[in-house]
Every structure is written in structure tokens, then in C-alpha cells.
Design an enzyme around this catalytic site. Structure first.
Site, short mmCIF file in Angstrom:
data_model
loop_
_atom_site.label_atom_id
_atom_site.label_comp_id
_atom_site.label_asym_id
_atom_site.label_seq_id
_atom_site.Cartn_x
_atom_site.Cartn_y
_atom_site.Cartn_z
N ARG A 74 0.73 -1.38 -0.03
CA ARG A 74 -0.05 -0.05 -0.20
C ARG A 74 1.01 1.17 -0.07
NH1 ARG A 74 0.85 2.03 4.73
NH2 ARG A 74 0.97 1.12 6.72
N GLY A 75 0.24 2.48 -0.17
CA GLY A 75 0.84 3.67 -0.06
C GLY A 75 1.05 4.05 1.39
N GLN A 77 3.27 4.89 5.15
CA GLN A 77 4.45 4.49 5.88
C GLN A 77 3.72 3.63 7.01
OE1 GLN A 77 7.81 6.20 6.46
NE2 GLN A 77 7.72 8.03 4.90
N VAL A 78 4.43 3.51 8.04
CA VAL A 78 4.12 2.61 8.99
C VAL A 78 2.81 3.08 9.90
CG1 VAL A 78 5.62 3.71 10.91
CG2 VAL A 78 4.98 0.89 11.06
N TYR A 80 -0.42 1.21 12.64
CA TYR A 80 -0.73 0.13 13.70
C TYR A 80 -2.29 -0.43 13.61
CZ TYR A 80 -2.01 -2.22 18.03
OH TYR A 80 -2.34 -2.91 18.86
N HIS A 81 -2.36 -1.62 13.39
CA HIS A 81 -3.92 -2.09 13.59
C HIS A 81 -3.99 -2.95 14.70
CE1 HIS A 81 -4.51 -0.61 9.71
NE2 HIS A 81 -3.86 -1.67 9.09
N GLY A 165 -4.44 4.05 3.64
CA GLY A 165 -3.44 3.74 2.97
C GLY A 165 -3.90 2.87 1.68
N GLY A 176 -6.91 0.48 2.34
CA GLY A 176 -7.99 1.49 2.62
C GLY A 176 -7.78 2.05 3.76
N CYS A 194 2.52 6.84 10.59
CA CYS A 194 2.38 7.45 9.35
C CYS A 194 3.62 8.27 8.71
CB CYS A 194 1.26 8.16 8.86
SG CYS A 194 -0.37 7.28 9.33
#
EC number: 2.3.1.181
Length: 230
Positions: A74-75, A77-78, A80-81, A165, A176, A194
Site C-alpha cells: 500500500r501507499g 508508511q508505518v 498500527y492495527h 493507505g 483502505g 504514518c
């Protein structure tokens, strides 16, 4: 005639198999494949986008507190989920829907803003930083943010409540948006969310809004269905 959009509520599902399924669905779809919207949440995981830098993961100890770091296409950066967060994955044919990527991003952000409004929270866009932000001192305030933001501290007084993203291949989207409802926010302290050092991440619970993640999931799904229509 509006393109069909089928919504699936997947519940709590592991990230990597879901990512693989999105990618497989997108790569195998044809011009006749109905669009889908997957609504879910994930066990704790850090995901890196194509622009992600290892240095943005600041702390991730081994042992019981370790959180997997998954590289994705995805586009961004980092991020968290984790449980208590609602994730929406629109799997759309943009050409069939009649709009381009920039408008697609705007429509997703609008769906999040419209999800937050009935909960008494005003979501804001911030130039150059995709996602949705809230005023920490007054989350319900409708006054526009300063535009352009203060270059010395563009996130001053703001918290990020939704991250975006996406990936587009052959005019078709996957990945998404994630919206923080009631979650353990401490893992965000281990990363530059991000890619932004010092960016504060919040959820509805932090803002004093007690909301059931399942109900927010259904509200977000309904808003995405509306705002992603042709």
C-alpha cells in the site's frame, strides 16, 4: 446504473491472510467482477507501506510484547492495527465508478468525517497528510483548521483518528482506511505514525465518546457505500 457494491463484515481476522486475499481478488478480477467492501479488525500488527522506513519503528521488544511488522504494497508508511479499530477495505473498479484516485481518497475521507459527525466529533483534513484529524482541545469544534498548517508543527493541537493507505492496480483499489474507536493506543508510541515523529494518535474513547466498535463498523460501512457511489 450504479455499480454493485457487496459489503462483508469479517470480524477480527489476521492481517496477512486478509492482505493476501485482497491482492488475489484484485489481480484475478475482470471487468464484470462486482465491487466489494470488507469491514474488519485485526489482532495487533504494524504494517509498513511502500514508503515505509525501518527507522520509523522505534521500539518493538522481543517476547510477549512483540508485535509483528508486515511489509505491504500500500501507499504510505508505518501504521498500527489492533482490536477496537474499524478497518474498511474498498475493492473497487474506479474506471467503472467514474472517478480518479485523488477523488477516491477525498471520498473515503468524507465517509469518515460523516461517520464521526453523529458521534459529536468533527473530523478535519490536513493538507499534505492524508487521513482524518481532530482537535484535541475541542473535538466537536467546526472551525476550519489553519491552512496551510504551521510548518514548524503542522500537527499542533491535533490527533489523528483515521489513517489511509491504498493501492491501485489496473484502476482497481485495495487496502483502505482504519478508524480508531476504543483500542489500546500504547503501540502507537513505538512508531512514528504514518512517518510523522510526535504525531499523536487518538480514538473515540480518548475523546470521551463511548461507542461500540461493531456499531461504528456498520456506520462507517454505510457511509462508505454512500460516498463511494458513482
Amino acid at each position: 446504473m450504479h455499480p454493485t457494491l457487496h459489503t462483508d463484515f469479517l470480524g477480527l481476522v489476521p492481517y496477512e491472510p486478509t492482505y493476501a486475499a485482497m491482492r488475489e481478488f484484485t489481480e484475478s478480477r475482470t471487468s464484470d467482477t462486482p465491487d466489494q467492501l470488507w469491514i474488519c479488525s485485526h489482532p495487533p500488527v504494524f504494517t509498513q507501506g511502500l514508503a515505509g522506513q525501518a527507522g520509523h519503528v522505534l521500539l518493538n521488544p522481543e517476547g510477549p510484547d512483540h508485535i509483528p511488522v508486515v511489509q505491504s504494497n500500500r501507499g504510505g508508511q508505518v501504521t498500527y492495527h489492533g482490536p477496537g479499530q474499524v478497518v474498511g477495505y474498498p475493492l473497487l473498479d474506479l474506471r467503472r465508478r467514474g472517478y480518479f484516485v485523488k477523488e477516491y481518497v477525498h471520498r473515503i475521507e468524507e465517509a469518515v468525517i460523516r461517520t464521526l459527525a453523529p458521534l459529536g466529533v468533527t473530523g478535519h483534513r490536513l493538507a499534505g497528510a492524508p487521513g482524518i484529524y481532530v482537535r484535541l482541545d475541542d473535538p466537536g469544534a467546526h472551525a476550519a483548521l489553519n491552512d496551510p498548517p504551521d510548518p514548524r508543527d503542522p500537527f499542533k493541537g491535533l490527533g489523528k483518528i483515521a489513517a489511509l493507505g491504498i493501492k491501485v492496480t489496473r484502476h482497481c483499489t485495495y487496502h483502505g482506511v482504519s478508524l480508531n474507536v476504543a483500542m489500546d493506543l500504547s503501540p502507537y508510541g513505538r512508531i512514528n505514525p504514518c512517518g510523522y515523529a510526535g504525531l499523536r494518535t487518538v480514538d473515540l474513547a480518548t475523546l470521551g465518546v463511548q461507542a461500540d466498535p461493531d456499531e461504528v463498523a456498520r456506520l462507517l460501512a454505510a457511509k462508505l457505500e454512500t460516498w463511494l457511489a458513482r
